[in-house]
Design an enzyme around this catalytic site. Structure first.
Site, PDB file in Angstrom:
ATOM      1  N   SER A  93       0.866  -1.191   0.000  1.00 32.47           N
ATOM      2  CA  SER A  93       0.000   0.000   0.000  1.00 32.47           C
ATOM      3  C   SER A  93       0.895   1.231   0.000  1.00 32.47           C
ATOM      4  CB  SER A  93      -0.877   0.022   1.251  1.00 32.47           C
ATOM      5  OG  SER A  93      -1.461   1.301   1.410  1.00 32.47           O
TER       6      SER A  93
ATOM      7  N   TYR B 238      -1.606  -0.455  10.220  1.00 29.16           N
ATOM      8  CA  TYR B 238      -1.692  -0.937   8.831  1.00 29.16           C
ATOM      9  C   TYR B 238      -0.474  -0.430   8.040  1.00 29.16           C
ATOM     10  CZ  TYR B 238      -3.577  -1.338   4.046  1.00 29.16           C
ATOM     11  OH  TYR B 238      -3.756  -1.613   2.708  1.00 29.16           O
TER      12      TYR B 238
ATOM     13  N   LYS C 166       2.505  -2.544   6.144  1.00 30.82           N
ATOM     14  CA  LYS C 166       2.817  -2.458   4.715  1.00 30.82           C
ATOM     15  C   LYS C 166       4.266  -2.018   4.492  1.00 30.82           C
ATOM     16  CE  LYS C 166      -1.130  -3.857   3.047  1.00 30.82           C
ATOM     17  NZ  LYS C 166      -1.214  -5.119   2.295  1.00 30.82           N
TER      18      LYS C 166
HETATM   19  N1  LIG Z   1      -8.720  -1.236  -1.470  1.00 26.92           N
HETATM   20  C1  LIG Z   1      -7.769  -0.323  -1.273  1.00 26.92           C
HETATM   21  O1  LIG Z   1      -8.013   0.888  -1.282  1.00 26.92           O
HETATM   22  C2  LIG Z   1      -6.361  -0.782  -1.061  1.00 26.92           C
HETATM   23  C3  LIG Z   1      -5.338   0.202  -1.114  1.00 26.92           C
HETATM   24  C4  LIG Z   1      -4.019  -0.187  -0.932  1.00 26.92           C
HETATM   25  C5  LIG Z   1      -3.705  -1.508  -0.700  1.00 26.92           C
HETATM   26  N2  LIG Z   1      -4.721  -2.437  -0.633  1.00 26.92           N
HETATM   27  C6  LIG Z   1      -4.329  -3.836  -0.389  1.00 26.92           C
HETATM   28  O2  LIG Z   1      -4.890  -4.666  -1.399  1.00 26.92           O
HETATM   29  C7  LIG Z   1      -5.081  -5.972  -0.871  1.00 26.92           C
HETATM   30  C8  LIG Z   1      -6.491  -6.463  -1.205  1.00 26.92           C
HETATM   31  O3  LIG Z   1      -7.414  -5.561  -0.671  1.00 26.92           O
HETATM   32  P1  LIG Z   1      -8.896  -5.411  -1.253  1.00 26.92           P
HETATM   33  O4  LIG Z   1      -9.174  -3.971  -1.248  1.00 26.92           O
HETATM   34  O5  LIG Z   1      -9.071  -6.201  -2.482  1.00 26.92           O
HETATM   35  O6  LIG Z   1      -9.734  -6.078  -0.046  1.00 26.92           O
HETATM   36  P2  LIG Z   1     -11.117  -6.896  -0.015  1.00 26.92           P
HETATM   37  O7  LIG Z   1     -11.968  -6.546  -1.171  1.00 26.92           O
HETATM   38  O8  LIG Z   1     -11.637  -6.717   1.368  1.00 26.92           O
HETATM   39  O9  LIG Z   1     -10.629  -8.422  -0.205  1.00 26.92           O
HETATM   40  C9  LIG Z   1      -9.823  -9.014   0.787  1.00 26.92           C
HETATM   41  C10 LIG Z   1      -9.570 -10.463   0.423  1.00 26.92           C
HETATM   42  O10 LIG Z   1      -8.701 -11.024   1.426  1.00 26.92           O
HETATM   43  C11 LIG Z   1      -9.349 -12.103   2.100  1.00 26.92           C
HETATM   44  N3  LIG Z   1      -8.966 -12.033   3.510  1.00 26.92           N
HETATM   45  C12 LIG Z   1      -9.194 -11.017   4.378  1.00 26.92           C
HETATM   46  N4  LIG Z   1      -8.705 -11.331   5.585  1.00 26.92           N
HETATM   47  C13 LIG Z   1      -8.154 -12.562   5.486  1.00 26.92           C
HETATM   48  C14 LIG Z   1      -7.497 -13.440   6.385  1.00 26.92           C
HETATM   49  N5  LIG Z   1      -7.320 -13.113   7.665  1.00 26.92           N
HETATM   50  N6  LIG Z   1      -7.074 -14.635   5.934  1.00 26.92           N
HETATM   51  C15 LIG Z   1      -7.257 -14.992   4.636  1.00 26.92           C
HETATM   52  N7  LIG Z   1      -7.874 -14.221   3.731  1.00 26.92           N
HETATM   53  C16 LIG Z   1      -8.318 -13.012   4.151  1.00 26.92           C
HETATM   54  C17 LIG Z   1     -10.844 -11.877   1.839  1.00 26.92           C
HETATM   55  O11 LIG Z   1     -11.610 -13.082   1.877  1.00 26.92           O
HETATM   56  P3  LIG Z   1     -12.344 -13.581   3.256  1.00 26.92           P
HETATM   57  O12 LIG Z   1     -13.128 -12.431   3.769  1.00 26.92           O
HETATM   58  O13 LIG Z   1     -13.147 -14.773   2.848  1.00 26.92           O
HETATM   59  O14 LIG Z   1     -11.209 -13.971   4.141  1.00 26.92           O
HETATM   60  C18 LIG Z   1     -10.818 -11.310   0.420  1.00 26.92           C
HETATM   61  O15 LIG Z   1     -10.662 -12.355  -0.521  1.00 26.92           O
HETATM   62  C19 LIG Z   1      -4.769  -5.883   0.615  1.00 26.92           C
HETATM   63  O16 LIG Z   1      -3.434  -6.316   0.808  1.00 26.92           O
HETATM   64  C20 LIG Z   1      -4.859  -4.398   0.911  1.00 26.92           C
HETATM   65  O17 LIG Z   1      -4.044  -4.035   2.002  1.00 26.92           O
HETATM   66  C21 LIG Z   1      -6.022  -2.101  -0.812  1.00 26.92           C
END
Ligand SMILES: NC(=O)c1ccc[n+]([C@@H]2O[C@H](COP(=O)([O-])OP(=O)(O)OC[C@H]3O[C@@H](n4cnc5c(N)ncnc54)[C@H](OP(=O)(O)O)[C@@H]3O)[C@@H](O)[C@H]2O)c1
Length: 255
Positions: free
Chosen positions: A148, A161, A165
């Site tokens: 991130s 968080y 990261k």
């Molecule tokens: N969205 C943003 O703005 C953003 C910005 C910067 C970085 N990121 C990074 O991008 C990545 C994906 O984020 P996203 O936005 O796509 O999130 P998301 O839509 O909430 O998806 C999260 C995924 O991770 C799984 N997950 C969550 N907690 C888990 C755990 N404890 N064990 C195993 N699986 C788990 C969830 O499935 P289950 O709920 O079934 O476990 C889901 O498949 C993350 O690393 C996040 O830090 C996101």
């Protein structure tokens, strides 16, 4: 479309957190580009639904439940992918959490532990298991960590968080220097706000977004498919000489 130039035909990828959001978008791109793809997450139901949605071509999509805070499940995850799909060429470490928005001085110890176990130890354990497998197989490979922009410059209220990261950015660089001799490349993508469930509290907050966009040259947040396209280019031969890099994609907000 002929995607053989990407070098993913016959390859196998594992995407953690592949049931929705960025992980699902990356899994879709990898399958479209010719790879068989395993996806993991905590809930089998969500994984099965995503697998059905993604299984539109000839490629296999394997949904496996594994909780990032449970080391035994993460070890079994990598073993199952190798047993079922034969190998792992590409690992996308993506499953992460952020259960709290609070100043660091107000964060409880157990919350800190939950974030660090999921976001740092979880990535490390899957990367270690996948790298051991890649080294043993001797055909190289690729690890991509979804980090991130918060790991580069901190956000108020997201301190733990951001710490997690920043650790992923160093994990990426540390792995890159150790695994290069085995032909294994390790990179990270550091996105700004992406439109997923994870960040809904941010992007649905209009005043906050107005403030953010005021210093974001591209004046918008990104979509999961945009992260996925960058991910695809980093894990394919298009980036064959790129390793140890943290690629910030935040619309220029951190420039
Ligand atoms: N969205 C943003 O703005 C953003 C910005 C910067 C970085 N990121 C990074 O991008 C990545 C994906 O984020 P996203 O936005 O796509 O999130 P998301 O839509 O909430 O998806 C999260 C995924 O991770 C799984 N997950 C969550 N907690 C888990 C755990 N404890 N064990 C195993 N699986 C788990 C969830 O499935 P289950 O709920 O079934 O476990 C889901 O498949 C993350 O690393 C996040 O830090 C996101």
């Amino acid at each position: 479309m002929d995607t053989s130039y990407l070098g993913l035909d016959g390859k196998v990828a594992l995407v953690t957190g592949g049931s929705r959001g960025i992980g699902k978008a990356i899994a879709a791109q990898l399958a479209d580009a010719g790879a068989d793809v395993a996806i993991s997450g905590r809930k089998q139901e969500g994984l099965d639904a995503a697998a059905t949605e993604l299984a539109t071509g000839t490629k296999r999509i394997l949904p496996i439940a594994a909780h990032s805070r449970k080391p035994d499940e993460l070890a079994a995850l990598v073993e199952t992918v190798v047993a079922e799909l034969g190998r792992i060429d590409v690992l996308v470490n993506n499953a992460a959490t952020n259960p709290v928005m609070a100043p660091l001085v107000d964060v409880e110890t157990q919350t800190y532990d939950a974030i660090m176990e999921t976001n740092v130890r979880g990535y490390f354990l899957v990367a270690r298991a996948a790298a051991r497998h890649m080294i043993e197989r001797g055909e190289g490979g690729c690890i991509l960590n979804i980090s991130s922009v918060g790991g580069v410059s901190p956000d108020p209220g997201l301190g733990v968080y951001c710490i997690s990261k920043a650790a992923i950015n160093m994990l990426t660089r540390a792995l890159a220097i150790e695994l290069g001799e085995h032909g294994i490349r390790v990179n990270a993508i550091a996105p700004g706000v992406v439109r997923t469930r994870f960040s809904q509290a941010l992007w649905s907050n209009e005043p906050l977004m107005k403030q953010e966009m005021a210093h974001t040259p591209l004046s918008r947040i990104s979509e999961p498919e945009e992260v996925a396209r960058l991910a695809l280019s980093l894990v394919t031969d298009a980036s064959a000489y790129v390793t140890g890099q943290i690629v910030v994609m935040d619309g220029g907000g951190s420039v």
